[in-house]
Design a protein around this motif. Structure first.
Motif, PDB file in Angstrom:
ATOM      1  N   ASN A   1      13.121  16.785   4.842  1.00 39.64           N
ATOM      2  CA  ASN A   1      12.322  16.792   3.619  1.00 39.64           C
ATOM      3  C   ASN A   1      11.029  15.988   3.796  1.00 39.64           C
ATOM      4  O   ASN A   1       9.967  16.386   3.300  1.00 39.64           O
ATOM      5  N   ILE A   2      11.111  14.866   4.502  1.00 42.46           N
ATOM      6  CA  ILE A   2       9.899  14.091   4.795  1.00 42.46           C
ATOM      7  C   ILE A   2       8.915  14.964   5.573  1.00 42.46           C
ATOM      8  O   ILE A   2       7.715  15.016   5.255  1.00 42.46           O
ATOM      9  N   TRP A   3       9.411  15.638   6.589  1.00 36.04           N
ATOM     10  CA  TRP A   3       8.581  16.535   7.400  1.00 36.04           C
ATOM     11  C   TRP A   3       7.967  17.643   6.549  1.00 36.04           C
ATOM     12  O   TRP A   3       6.770  17.926   6.628  1.00 36.04           O
ATOM     13  N   SER A   4       8.793  18.242   5.694  1.00 36.20           N
ATOM     14  CA  SER A   4       8.347  19.368   4.871  1.00 36.20           C
ATOM     15  C   SER A   4       7.324  18.938   3.829  1.00 36.20           C
ATOM     16  O   SER A   4       6.275  19.575   3.668  1.00 36.20           O
ATOM     17  N   GLU A   5       7.612  17.854   3.115  1.00 34.26           N
ATOM     18  CA  GLU A   5       6.752  17.447   2.004  1.00 34.26           C
ATOM     19  C   GLU A   5       5.331  17.132   2.457  1.00 34.26           C
ATOM     20  O   GLU A   5       4.370  17.361   1.725  1.00 34.26           O
ATOM     21  N   SER A   6       5.184  16.599   3.662  1.00 36.28           N
ATOM     22  CA  SER A   6       3.859  16.232   4.151  1.00 36.28           C
ATOM     23  C   SER A   6       3.307  17.241   5.148  1.00 36.28           C
ATOM     24  O   SER A   6       2.246  17.001   5.730  1.00 36.28           O
ATOM     25  N   ASP A   7       4.027  18.356   5.337  1.00 35.82           N
ATOM     26  CA  ASP A   7       3.572  19.411   6.246  1.00 35.82           C
ATOM     27  C   ASP A   7       3.174  18.817   7.590  1.00 35.82           C
ATOM     28  O   ASP A   7       2.074  19.053   8.102  1.00 35.82           O
ATOM     29  N   LEU A   8       4.088  18.039   8.164  1.00 40.06           N
ATOM     30  CA  LEU A   8       3.812  17.365   9.428  1.00 40.06           C
ATOM     31  C   LEU A   8       3.957  18.330  10.598  1.00 40.06           C
ATOM     32  O   LEU A   8       4.676  19.328  10.510  1.00 40.06           O
ATOM     33  N   PRO A   9       3.324  18.031  11.715  1.00 35.77           N
ATOM     34  CA  PRO A   9       3.536  18.847  12.910  1.00 35.77           C
ATOM     35  C   PRO A   9       5.002  18.798  13.337  1.00 35.77           C
ATOM     36  O   PRO A   9       5.712  17.815  13.083  1.00 35.77           O
TER      37      PRO A   9
ATOM     38  N   TRP B   1       2.325  25.463 -10.321  1.00 29.78           N
ATOM     39  CA  TRP B   1       2.527  26.761  -9.673  1.00 29.78           C
ATOM     40  C   TRP B   1       1.863  26.788  -8.292  1.00 29.78           C
ATOM     41  O   TRP B   1       2.495  27.208  -7.311  1.00 29.78           O
ATOM     42  N   SER B   2       0.639  26.346  -8.205  1.00 34.69           N
ATOM     43  CA  SER B   2      -0.046  26.344  -6.909  1.00 34.69           C
ATOM     44  C   SER B   2       0.658  25.410  -5.928  1.00 34.69           C
ATOM     45  O   SER B   2       0.785  25.715  -4.735  1.00 34.69           O
ATOM     46  N   TRP B   3       1.116  24.274  -6.437  1.00 30.84           N
ATOM     47  CA  TRP B   3       1.862  23.321  -5.604  1.00 30.84           C
ATOM     48  C   TRP B   3       3.108  23.988  -5.035  1.00 30.84           C
ATOM     49  O   TRP B   3       3.416  23.857  -3.840  1.00 30.84           O
ATOM     50  N   GLY B   4       3.839  24.720  -5.883  1.00 30.74           N
ATOM     51  CA  GLY B   4       5.050  25.395  -5.437  1.00 30.74           C
ATOM     52  C   GLY B   4       4.769  26.555  -4.499  1.00 30.74           C
ATOM     53  O   GLY B   4       5.506  26.780  -3.526  1.00 30.74           O
ATOM     54  N   MET B   5       3.714  27.310  -4.759  1.00 28.20           N
ATOM     55  CA  MET B   5       3.399  28.459  -3.923  1.00 28.20           C
ATOM     56  C   MET B   5       2.999  28.033  -2.516  1.00 28.20           C
ATOM     57  O   MET B   5       3.272  28.750  -1.543  1.00 28.20           O
ATOM     58  N   GLU B   6       2.376  26.875  -2.390  1.00 30.35           N
ATOM     59  CA  GLU B   6       2.044  26.382  -1.053  1.00 30.35           C
ATOM     60  C   GLU B   6       3.321  26.141  -0.254  1.00 30.35           C
ATOM     61  O   GLU B   6       3.410  26.483   0.934  1.00 30.35           O
ATOM     62  N   LYS B   7       4.336  25.588  -0.906  1.00 24.82           N
ATOM     63  CA  LYS B   7       5.615  25.386  -0.242  1.00 24.82           C
ATOM     64  C   LYS B   7       6.277  26.722   0.079  1.00 24.82           C
ATOM     65  O   LYS B   7       6.832  26.912   1.180  1.00 24.82           O
TER      66      LYS B   7
ATOM     67  N   LEU C   1      11.235  11.931  -0.513  1.00 27.55           N
ATOM     68  CA  LEU C   1      10.322  10.974   0.103  1.00 27.55           C
ATOM     69  C   LEU C   1       8.975  11.607   0.417  1.00 27.55           C
ATOM     70  O   LEU C   1       8.602  11.826   1.574  1.00 27.55           O
ATOM     71  N   LEU C   2       8.233  11.887  -0.661  1.00 24.19           N
ATOM     72  CA  LEU C   2       6.816  12.174  -0.521  1.00 24.19           C
ATOM     73  C   LEU C   2       6.140  10.891  -0.032  1.00 24.19           C
ATOM     74  O   LEU C   2       6.680   9.793  -0.211  1.00 24.19           O
ATOM     75  N   PRO C   3       4.944  10.999   0.535  1.00 28.70           N
ATOM     76  CA  PRO C   3       4.270   9.777   0.988  1.00 28.70           C
ATOM     77  C   PRO C   3       4.140   8.730  -0.114  1.00 28.70           C
ATOM     78  O   PRO C   3       4.287   7.530   0.149  1.00 28.70           O
ATOM     79  N   GLY C   4       3.886   9.163  -1.351  1.00 29.50           N
ATOM     80  CA  GLY C   4       3.706   8.228  -2.447  1.00 29.50           C
ATOM     81  C   GLY C   4       4.950   7.453  -2.816  1.00 29.50           C
ATOM     82  O   GLY C   4       4.876   6.493  -3.590  1.00 29.50           O
ATOM     83  N   ASN C   5       6.104   7.836  -2.276  1.00 27.14           N
ATOM     84  CA  ASN C   5       7.341   7.120  -2.548  1.00 27.14           C
ATOM     85  C   ASN C   5       7.706   6.152  -1.418  1.00 27.14           C
ATOM     86  O   ASN C   5       8.825   5.649  -1.360  1.00 27.14           O
ATOM     87  N   ILE C   6       6.744   5.917  -0.522  1.00 24.32           N
ATOM     88  CA  ILE C   6       6.916   4.956   0.569  1.00 24.32           C
ATOM     89  C   ILE C   6       5.846   3.878   0.412  1.00 24.32           C
ATOM     90  O   ILE C   6       4.657   4.182   0.333  1.00 24.32           O
ATOM     91  N   ILE C   7       6.280   2.618   0.344  1.00 24.40           N
ATOM     92  CA  ILE C   7       5.373   1.486   0.159  1.00 24.40           C
ATOM     93  C   ILE C   7       5.400   0.606   1.397  1.00 24.40           C
ATOM     94  O   ILE C   7       6.476   0.226   1.879  1.00 24.40           O
TER      95      ILE C   7
ATOM     96  N   ARG D   1       0.839  -1.189   0.000  1.00 27.39           N
ATOM     97  CA  ARG D   1       0.000   0.000   0.000  1.00 27.39           C
ATOM     98  C   ARG D   1       0.873   1.237   0.000  1.00 27.39           C
ATOM     99  O   ARG D   1       1.844   1.338   0.757  1.00 27.39           O
ATOM    100  N   THR D   2       0.533   2.174  -0.887  1.00 22.25           N
ATOM    101  CA  THR D   2       1.272   3.431  -0.937  1.00 22.25           C
ATOM    102  C   THR D   2       0.892   4.295   0.264  1.00 22.25           C
ATOM    103  O   THR D   2      -0.281   4.446   0.585  1.00 22.25           O
ATOM    104  N   PHE D   3       1.889   4.846   0.920  1.00 24.35           N
ATOM    105  CA  PHE D   3       1.634   5.725   2.055  1.00 24.35           C
ATOM    106  C   PHE D   3       0.871   6.976   1.623  1.00 24.35           C
ATOM    107  O   PHE D   3       0.947   7.404   0.461  1.00 24.35           O
ATOM    108  N   THR D   4       0.167   7.552   2.563  1.00 25.20           N
ATOM    109  CA  THR D   4      -0.484   8.850   2.400  1.00 25.20           C
ATOM    110  C   THR D   4       0.034   9.766   3.506  1.00 25.20           C
ATOM    111  O   THR D   4       0.730   9.327   4.439  1.00 25.20           O
ATOM    112  N   GLU D   5      -0.335  11.048   3.432  1.00 20.95           N
ATOM    113  CA  GLU D   5       0.049  11.966   4.504  1.00 20.95           C
ATOM    114  C   GLU D   5      -0.527  11.504   5.832  1.00 20.95           C
ATOM    115  O   GLU D   5       0.100  11.689   6.889  1.00 20.95           O
TER     116      GLU D   5
END
Length: 301
Positions: free
Chosen positions: A210-218, A271-277, A179-185, A94-98
Motif C-alpha cells: 500500500n505504501i508503494w501503491s499510494e505514492s506510485d513508487l518505482p 473521482w479524479s483521485w480514484g481514477m488515477e488509481k 500510509l500515505l506520505p502525509g501519515n508519516i512524520i 516534518r510531514t513526509f512527501t512522495e
C-alpha cells in the motif's frame, strides 16, 4: 457545531488560552492544531459518513491507543464520539512527501517504523482489502454511485489473487493500512505513523504494498522496502506485496467513488483521485506480469 464550540466541550482544551490552526490534508476529517499552555494537540473532527467507508470510530480510538503503546503513534488524550472528535498529541516534525519516499535512504526507516507498529499490541479489529473492496462495491451498486468503466471485468482476477495469497499466508499483524506520505512524520531522528481510521490486523505485505501503491513508487523501491522490512530479499514476499498493492489501488478506487457521491463537506476531486488509481490497477491487471507474480507469491524462495 462550529469548531470553537466543539473545542469548548473538550475538557482538556476548554477554559484555557488557546490558538487554533487548521492543518492541511485529511479526506475524512478536519484536523486542527490546538496550542495551549499545557501542551499542543491535534483535534480530529469527523467530516464524512464514516459508516459508508467502513470506519469504526471506536476501533480507530482503540487502535490509536495501541499504536501509541507500540511507540510509533501519537499519544491519545481525549475521545468524545458524541462530538465527533479525537484529540491526540501533536508530533513535532516534518510531514513526509512522495519525494521523501522516493529517496531510497528513507526506505529502511519506513520499514523500521512499520516493524515497530507490527510488533505492538494487537488491534481490536481486522482489515482485509478483499472484504473491504466487496463491501465498497455493494455500497456503490446499492446507492447508484459511479463505477469506473469495465471495473467488474477484473473481479475474476481478484478472486484468483485472493486464492493465490492464501497458499503462503503467515498470519496478521497490527497495520495502519493507510500510509500515505502525509501519515508519516519525521522528527529528525525517527519516523512516527499517524491516522488509524483504517487500522486493523492485516498481512504485513499489504502495509508495504500500500505504501508503494499510494505514492506510485518505482518497482525497485518496493523491492528495497520489502527487503529492508524482512532483513533479506524474499521473492515471494516482494510478489505478495506487489499483488496486495494492486488490490490497494483496485479497492481504494471504490472508496473514491463513495466519497465522490456522498461527501459534500470536503472540497476535493475524489473521482479524479480514484481514477488515477484505477488506471494504474488496469495496467497491472492487463499486463504480462500478473500470472508470474501469482506464481512467485505461491512458491517458496
Amino acid at each position: 457545531m462550529a469548531v470553537p464550540e466543539v473545542l469548548d466541550r473538550v475538557p482538556l482544551l476548554s477554559g484555557v488560552p488557546r490558538s487554533v490552526e487548521e492543518l492541511p490534508g485529511g479526506l475524512t476529517n478536519h484536523n486542527y492544531k490546538v496550542t495551549t499552555p499545557g501542551g499542543t494537540y491535534v483535534a480530529r473532527v469527523w467530516a464524512s459518513d464514516s459508516s459508508l467507508l467502513g470506519i469504526d470510530r471506536d476501533a480507530e480510538h482503540a487502535c490509536s491507543r495501541a499504536a501509541a503503546a507500540a511507540g510509533v503513534g501519537a499519544p491519545v488524550h481525549a475521545y468524545l464520539p458524541e462530538l465527533g472528535v479525537l484529540v491526540v498529541g501533536f508530533l513535532p516534525g516534518r510531514t513526509f512527501t512522495e519525494a521523501d519516499l522516493r529517496d531510497p535512504a528513507n526506505l529502511p526507516r519506513v520499514a523500521q517504523a512499520c516493524r515497530r507498529l507490527h510488533a505492538g499490541p494487537r488491534f481490536v479489529r481486522d482489515f482485509d482489502m478483499f472484504e473491504v473492496q466487496r463491501h465498497y462495491l455493494g455500497i456503490v451498486r446499492e446507492r447508484g454511485y459511479r463505477l469506473p468503466a469495465n471495473y467488474l471485468d477484473f473481479m475474476p482476477a481478484v478472486e484468483d489473487i485472493r486464492k493465490c495469497l492464501q497458499i503462503r499466508a503467515e498470519g496478521t499483524v497490527p497495520c495502519n493500512n493507510d500510509l500515505l506520505p502525509g501519515n508519516i512524520i519525521d522528527d529528525g531522528h525517527r519516523l512516527w505513523l499517524i491516522d488509524y481510521e483504517y487500522a486493523g490486523n492485516n498481512d504485513p505485505c499489504f502495509e508495504l504494498g500500500n505504501i508503494w501503491s499510494e505514492s506510485d513508487l518505482p518497482l525497485g523501491h518496493l523491492e528495497e522496502l520489502v527487503t529492508a522490512y524482512y532483513g533479506r530479499r524474499l521473492r515471494h514476499k516482494i510478489a505478495r506485496a506487489r499483488l496486495l498493492g494492486l488490490m490497494s489501488k483496485y479497492g481504494w478506487t471504490l472508496w473514491a467513488s463513495i466519497q465522490d457521491g456522498a461527501n459534500e463537506s470536503i472540497d476535493f476531486d475524489f473521482w479524479s483521485w480514484g481514477m488515477e488509481k484505477y488506471e494504474r490497477a488496469v495496467a497491472e491487471f492487463t499486463g504480462s506480469a500478473l500470472a508470474y507474480l501469482m506464481d512467485e507469491a505461491a512458491r517458496a524462495d
